[in-house]
Design a protein around this motif. Structure first.
Motif, PDB file in Angstrom:
ATOM      1  N   ALA A 149       0.856  -1.184   0.000  1.00 52.55           N
ATOM      2  CA  ALA A 149       0.000   0.000   0.000  1.00 52.55           C
ATOM      3  C   ALA A 149       0.902   1.248   0.000  1.00 52.55           C
ATOM      4  CB  ALA A 149      -0.895  -0.018   1.232  1.00 52.55           C
ATOM      5  N   PRO A 150       0.416   2.377  -0.519  1.00 55.68           N
ATOM      6  CA  PRO A 150      -0.950   2.643  -0.946  1.00 55.68           C
ATOM      7  C   PRO A 150      -1.245   2.268  -2.401  1.00 55.68           C
ATOM      8  CG  PRO A 150       0.319   4.658  -1.052  1.00 55.68           C
ATOM      9  CD  PRO A 150       1.243   3.608  -0.476  1.00 55.68           C
ATOM     10  N   GLU A 151      -0.206   1.926  -3.189  1.00 56.29           N
ATOM     11  CA  GLU A 151      -0.455   1.580  -4.591  1.00 56.29           C
ATOM     12  C   GLU A 151      -1.288   0.308  -4.699  1.00 56.29           C
ATOM     13  OE1 GLU A 151       2.406   4.580  -4.513  1.00 56.29           O
ATOM     14  OE2 GLU A 151       2.497   2.637  -3.489  1.00 56.29           O
ATOM     15  N   ALA A 152      -1.070  -0.626  -3.794  1.00 51.36           N
ATOM     16  CA  ALA A 152      -1.840  -1.868  -3.760  1.00 51.36           C
ATOM     17  C   ALA A 152      -2.629  -1.912  -2.456  1.00 51.36           C
ATOM     18  CB  ALA A 152      -0.911  -3.073  -3.848  1.00 51.36           C
ATOM     19  N   VAL A 153      -3.892  -2.273  -2.554  1.00 50.32           N
ATOM     20  CA  VAL A 153      -4.727  -2.408  -1.363  1.00 50.32           C
ATOM     21  C   VAL A 153      -5.422  -3.766  -1.397  1.00 50.32           C
ATOM     22  CG1 VAL A 153      -5.074   0.080  -1.113  1.00 50.32           C
ATOM     23  CG2 VAL A 153      -6.709  -1.266  -2.457  1.00 50.32           C
ATOM     24  N   PHE A 154      -5.968  -4.152  -0.251  1.00 57.85           N
ATOM     25  CA  PHE A 154      -6.657  -5.436  -0.167  1.00 57.85           C
ATOM     26  C   PHE A 154      -7.700  -5.562  -1.288  1.00 57.85           C
ATOM     27  CE2 PHE A 154     -10.315  -7.902   1.337  1.00 57.85           C
ATOM     28  CZ  PHE A 154      -9.696  -9.110   1.639  1.00 57.85           C
ATOM     29  N   PRO A 155      -7.727  -6.728  -1.973  1.00 52.43           N
ATOM     30  CA  PRO A 155      -7.037  -7.986  -1.655  1.00 52.43           C
ATOM     31  C   PRO A 155      -5.726  -8.213  -2.423  1.00 52.43           C
ATOM     32  CG  PRO A 155      -8.742  -8.430  -3.260  1.00 52.43           C
ATOM     33  CD  PRO A 155      -8.795  -6.942  -2.986  1.00 52.43           C
ATOM     34  N   ASP A 156      -5.082  -7.164  -2.935  1.00 54.97           N
ATOM     35  CA  ASP A 156      -3.874  -7.349  -3.750  1.00 54.97           C
ATOM     36  C   ASP A 156      -2.776  -8.101  -2.995  1.00 54.97           C
ATOM     37  OD1 ASP A 156      -5.126  -5.982  -5.774  1.00 54.97           O
ATOM     38  OD2 ASP A 156      -4.076  -4.092  -5.425  1.00 54.97           O
ATOM     39  N   GLN A 157      -2.489  -7.683  -1.763  1.00 52.28           N
ATOM     40  CA  GLN A 157      -1.436  -8.343  -0.996  1.00 52.28           C
ATOM     41  C   GLN A 157      -1.777  -9.808  -0.747  1.00 52.28           C
ATOM     42  OE1 GLN A 157      -2.592  -5.308  -0.546  1.00 52.28           O
ATOM     43  NE2 GLN A 157      -1.093  -3.918   0.375  1.00 52.28           N
ATOM     44  N   PHE A 158      -3.040 -10.065  -0.431  1.00 52.62           N
ATOM     45  CA  PHE A 158      -3.471 -11.445  -0.225  1.00 52.62           C
ATOM     46  C   PHE A 158      -3.316 -12.258  -1.508  1.00 52.62           C
ATOM     47  CE2 PHE A 158      -6.905 -14.523  -0.869  1.00 52.62           C
ATOM     48  CZ  PHE A 158      -6.619 -15.432   0.138  1.00 52.62           C
ATOM     49  N   HIS A 159      -3.714 -11.681  -2.634  1.00 50.18           N
ATOM     50  CA  HIS A 159      -3.596 -12.400  -3.906  1.00 50.18           C
ATOM     51  C   HIS A 159      -2.136 -12.704  -4.240  1.00 50.18           C
ATOM     52  CE1 HIS A 159      -7.801 -10.976  -5.418  1.00 50.18           C
ATOM     53  NE2 HIS A 159      -7.868 -12.092  -4.716  1.00 50.18           N
ATOM     54  N   ASP A 160      -1.234 -11.758  -3.973  1.00 48.71           N
ATOM     55  CA  ASP A 160       0.189 -12.019  -4.204  1.00 48.71           C
ATOM     56  C   ASP A 160       0.675 -13.160  -3.321  1.00 48.71           C
ATOM     57  OD1 ASP A 160       0.287 -10.020  -6.049  1.00 48.71           O
ATOM     58  OD2 ASP A 160       1.510  -8.641  -4.854  1.00 48.71           O
ATOM     59  N   ALA A 161       0.260 -13.138  -2.052  1.00 51.48           N
ATOM     60  CA  ALA A 161       0.675 -14.187  -1.122  1.00 51.48           C
ATOM     61  C   ALA A 161       0.131 -15.546  -1.557  1.00 51.48           C
ATOM     62  CB  ALA A 161       0.189 -13.854   0.290  1.00 51.48           C
ATOM     63  N   LEU A 162      -1.118 -15.574  -1.994  1.00 54.27           N
ATOM     64  CA  LEU A 162      -1.726 -16.831  -2.423  1.00 54.27           C
ATOM     65  C   LEU A 162      -1.085 -17.330  -3.717  1.00 54.27           C
ATOM     66  CD1 LEU A 162      -3.877 -18.995  -1.958  1.00 54.27           C
ATOM     67  CD2 LEU A 162      -5.496 -17.557  -3.240  1.00 54.27           C
ATOM     68  N   THR A 163      -0.848 -16.425  -4.654  1.00 57.05           N
ATOM     69  CA  THR A 163      -0.218 -16.802  -5.924  1.00 57.05           C
ATOM     70  C   THR A 163       1.171 -17.383  -5.684  1.00 57.05           C
ATOM     71  OG1 THR A 163      -1.435 -15.126  -7.176  1.00 57.05           O
ATOM     72  CG2 THR A 163       0.606 -15.942  -8.145  1.00 57.05           C
ATOM     73  N   ALA A 164       1.952 -16.719  -4.843  1.00 52.72           N
ATOM     74  CA  ALA A 164       3.294 -17.221  -4.531  1.00 52.72           C
ATOM     75  C   ALA A 164       3.219 -18.568  -3.833  1.00 52.72           C
ATOM     76  CB  ALA A 164       4.035 -16.210  -3.662  1.00 52.72           C
ATOM     77  N   SER A 165       2.239 -18.740  -2.958  1.00 53.60           N
ATOM     78  CA  SER A 165       2.084 -20.011  -2.236  1.00 53.60           C
ATOM     79  C   SER A 165       1.721 -21.144  -3.182  1.00 53.60           C
ATOM     80  CB  SER A 165       1.007 -19.866  -1.158  1.00 53.60           C
ATOM     81  OG  SER A 165       1.362 -18.905  -0.197  1.00 53.60           O
ATOM     82  N   GLN A 166       0.779 -20.884  -4.062  1.00 57.67           N
ATOM     83  CA  GLN A 166       0.373 -21.917  -5.013  1.00 57.67           C
ATOM     84  C   GLN A 166       1.522 -22.322  -5.920  1.00 57.67           C
ATOM     85  OE1 GLN A 166      -2.938 -19.702  -6.617  1.00 57.67           O
ATOM     86  NE2 GLN A 166      -4.453 -20.827  -5.406  1.00 57.67           N
ATOM     87  N   ALA A 167       2.296 -21.335  -6.356  1.00 58.24           N
ATOM     88  CA  ALA A 167       3.453 -21.639  -7.203  1.00 58.24           C
ATOM     89  C   ALA A 167       4.519 -22.393  -6.415  1.00 58.24           C
ATOM     90  CB  ALA A 167       4.031 -20.346  -7.775  1.00 58.24           C
ATOM     91  N   PHE A 168       4.767 -21.983  -5.174  1.00 60.89           N
ATOM     92  CA  PHE A 168       5.766 -22.631  -4.319  1.00 60.89           C
ATOM     93  C   PHE A 168       5.425 -24.098  -4.088  1.00 60.89           C
ATOM     94  CE2 PHE A 168       7.295 -23.438   0.144  1.00 60.89           C
ATOM     95  CZ  PHE A 168       8.657 -23.429  -0.141  1.00 60.89           C
ATOM     96  N   LEU A 169       4.139 -24.390  -3.916  1.00 54.18           N
ATOM     97  CA  LEU A 169       3.702 -25.753  -3.620  1.00 54.18           C
ATOM     98  C   LEU A 169       3.521 -26.617  -4.869  1.00 54.18           C
ATOM     99  CD1 LEU A 169       1.061 -24.970  -0.839  1.00 54.18           C
ATOM    100  CD2 LEU A 169       3.339 -25.932  -0.518  1.00 54.18           C
ATOM    101  N   SER A 170       3.732 -26.051  -6.034  1.00 53.23           N
ATOM    102  CA  SER A 170       3.586 -26.842  -7.256  1.00 53.23           C
ATOM    103  C   SER A 170       4.707 -27.870  -7.350  1.00 53.23           C
ATOM    104  CB  SER A 170       3.619 -25.932  -8.483  1.00 53.23           C
ATOM    105  OG  SER A 170       4.915 -25.366  -8.652  1.00 53.23           O
ATOM    106  N   PRO A 171       4.418 -29.060  -7.868  1.00 50.94           N
ATOM    107  CA  PRO A 171       5.446 -30.097  -7.981  1.00 50.94           C
ATOM    108  C   PRO A 171       6.677 -29.637  -8.754  1.00 50.94           C
ATOM    109  CG  PRO A 171       3.269 -31.029  -8.354  1.00 50.94           C
ATOM    110  CD  PRO A 171       3.092 -29.547  -8.283  1.00 50.94           C
ATOM    111  N   GLU A 172       6.480 -28.793  -9.770  1.00 50.27           N
ATOM    112  CA  GLU A 172       7.605 -28.345 -10.588  1.00 50.27           C
ATOM    113  C   GLU A 172       8.584 -27.492  -9.778  1.00 50.27           C
ATOM    114  OE1 GLU A 172       4.070 -29.350 -12.817  1.00 50.27           O
ATOM    115  OE2 GLU A 172       4.397 -27.782 -11.305  1.00 50.27           O
ATOM    116  N   VAL A 173       8.051 -26.549  -8.992  1.00 56.97           N
ATOM    117  CA  VAL A 173       8.910 -25.667  -8.198  1.00 56.97           C
ATOM    118  C   VAL A 173       9.584 -26.442  -7.072  1.00 56.97           C
ATOM    119  CG1 VAL A 173       8.933 -23.703  -6.614  1.00 56.97           C
ATOM    120  CG2 VAL A 173       7.679 -23.549  -8.772  1.00 56.97           C
ATOM    121  N   LEU A 174       8.827 -27.286  -6.399  1.00 53.67           N
ATOM    122  CA  LEU A 174       9.410 -28.080  -5.319  1.00 53.67           C
ATOM    123  C   LEU A 174      10.548 -28.955  -5.842  1.00 53.67           C
ATOM    124  CD1 LEU A 174       6.177 -29.177  -3.403  1.00 53.67           C
ATOM    125  CD2 LEU A 174       7.811 -27.415  -2.731  1.00 53.67           C
ATOM    126  N   GLN A 175      10.349 -29.521  -7.004  1.00 53.72           N
ATOM    127  CA  GLN A 175      11.382 -30.371  -7.592  1.00 53.72           C
ATOM    128  C   GLN A 175      12.608 -29.543  -7.990  1.00 53.72           C
ATOM    129  OE1 GLN A 175      10.151 -32.501 -11.102  1.00 53.72           O
ATOM    130  NE2 GLN A 175      11.879 -33.918 -11.017  1.00 53.72           N
TER     131      GLN A 175
END
Length: 407
Positions: A149-175
């Protein structure tokens, strides 16, 4: 000569007056904390002045100072390889132990604090934290630089956190990082603890995810904005480094709300006690039942007043579980992973963490509640030079010890 002497005395008195702040006698290293708070307040005052003059947003001043003094390049060491990368388009800094061959390691996704508006995973304190975690845990640590913030406001931060989490947990990234999919965790401090808790809820409920977090480690997390009159908010409203009014400002900034709402969410009555709040939501934040009596002390809920302004209609994010994970239903909490929740006695957010730990336990989640009687908000970040506090070193050691034995 006399004028110089008199001027020096006046300046010294003015500096002493500015630095001195009455603190609880049992807080860790109070004079050092006063100096730290005075430094932080001076930056805030400069930022507020720049904002009032129309030069720039106050947050930009603070982040400019952080960038100049704290942000460092990705530098590898003989024991840890450090690189800047991205997960799902979200910038991250990756810390990988050197060597180890083809063996699988543990992995931790970390979200930095800063009120969803300040700081970076590239700051010196977070860089040192993640290096230490990588070394002592022999784990891959990924620090996320979500939008601010202030350029990004909710839910932008949450979406970034979720996107990074989903990518982190992908089999390709873990491998690619040689991470054991059965030994991955999510963690964060303060606003980062908020994002870690929200992401843990979302991932746990997503049946399409083949890999889930094994643990969630939350460091003095901020988890709700309906009640700024919990015992910890009442007790610690002026205790550094997170004053009550500053936390409320961060919430309004994060939720993209009108700053003029500040007195309405701070003053009596509490938003939580407004008649429009459903009983089910109120029960999720009922600190009279959720926190131990020793923490309630002599404090009482603030009585509601007729005709008060209903801020939840103007700021719907206040009751959105993605912004306020403490509001989640028991069924959602019960699916989240084993938890570590750190709280500090002299922190306005203490009761947020205590209530969340209790609600997780009631939902059947295994929880370790780690409380520091002499701790203050942000103390774990001050485990390193130049602002090194003993409670910071102790809390950091306990945090890493817990991860080592549970991840």
């Amino acid at each position: 000569m006399k004028l110089r002497w008199a001027g020096g005395v006046l300046l010294s008195l003015a500096a002493a007056y500015y630095v001195y702040s009455p603190l609880p006698s049992t807080v860790n290293e109070p004079w050092k904390l006063m100096l730290l708070d005075a430094l932080f307040r001076s930056f805030i005052h400069v930022g507020d002045a720049a904002h009032a003059l129309g030069i720039c947003h106050s947050v930009h001043v603070l982040n400019s100072v952080v960038s100049r003094l704290e942000v460092i390049e990705a530098r590898s060491s003989p024991s840890v390889s450090v690189t800047d990368s991205a997960l799902g388009g979200v910038p991250v800094r990756v810390f990988q132990p050197v060597g180890g061959g083809a063996k699988l390691r543990r992995g931790v996704l970390y979200f930095h604090g800063g009120g969803w508006a300040l700081c970076s995973g590239r700051m010196r304190s977070y860089d040192l934290l993640c290096r230490k975690m990588a070394e002592e845990l022999d784990a891959v640590i990924v620090s996320v630089d979500y939008r601010l913030a202030p350029e990004a406001v909710f839910p932008d931060q949450f979406h970034d956190a979720l996107t990074a989490s989903q990518a982190f947990l992908s089999p390709e990234v873990l491998q690619s990082y040689r991470i054991d999919p059965a030994r991955v965790g999510v963690s964060g401090d303060s606003a980062g603890g908020n994002l870690a808790a929200a992401v843990a809820q979302q991932i746990s409920a997503d049946d399409s995810m083949s890999v889930k977090f094994r643990v969630q480690a939350l460091i003095y997390p901020v988890l709700q904005a309906l009640d700024f009159n919990t015992p910890s908010y009442q007790q610690n409203h002026n205790v550094p480094i997170l004053h009550r009014h500053l936390m409320a400002r961060f919430w309004l900034l994060y939720l993209g709300a009108d700053p003029s709402l500040l007195p309405h969410i701070l003053s009596s009555p509490s938003s939580l006690l407004h008649p429009s709040i459903l009983p089910a939501i109120r029960s999720h934040l009922n600190w009279t039942a959720l926190i131990p009596t020793k923490h309630q002390k002599h404090y009482r809920p603030i009585a509601t007043e007729t005709g008060s302004r209903e801020v939840t209609q103007e700021v719907p994010g206040l009751v959105d579980v993605r912004a306020a994970p403490l509001l989640a239903e028991q069924g959602v909490l019960g699916r989240t992973p084993q938890a570590y929740v750190m709280t500090c006695e002299f922190d306005v957010l203490r009761d947020d963490g205590l209530m969340y730990a209790r609600r997780l336990q009631d939902a059947g989640v295994r929880v370790t509640s780690d409380h520091y009687d002499d701790g203050f908000h942000g103390c774990m970040a001050f485990a390193f030079w130049p602002f090194r506090f003993s409670v910071g070193q102790r809390s950091l050691g306990s945090y890493i010890h817990w991860l080592d034995h549970n991840l």
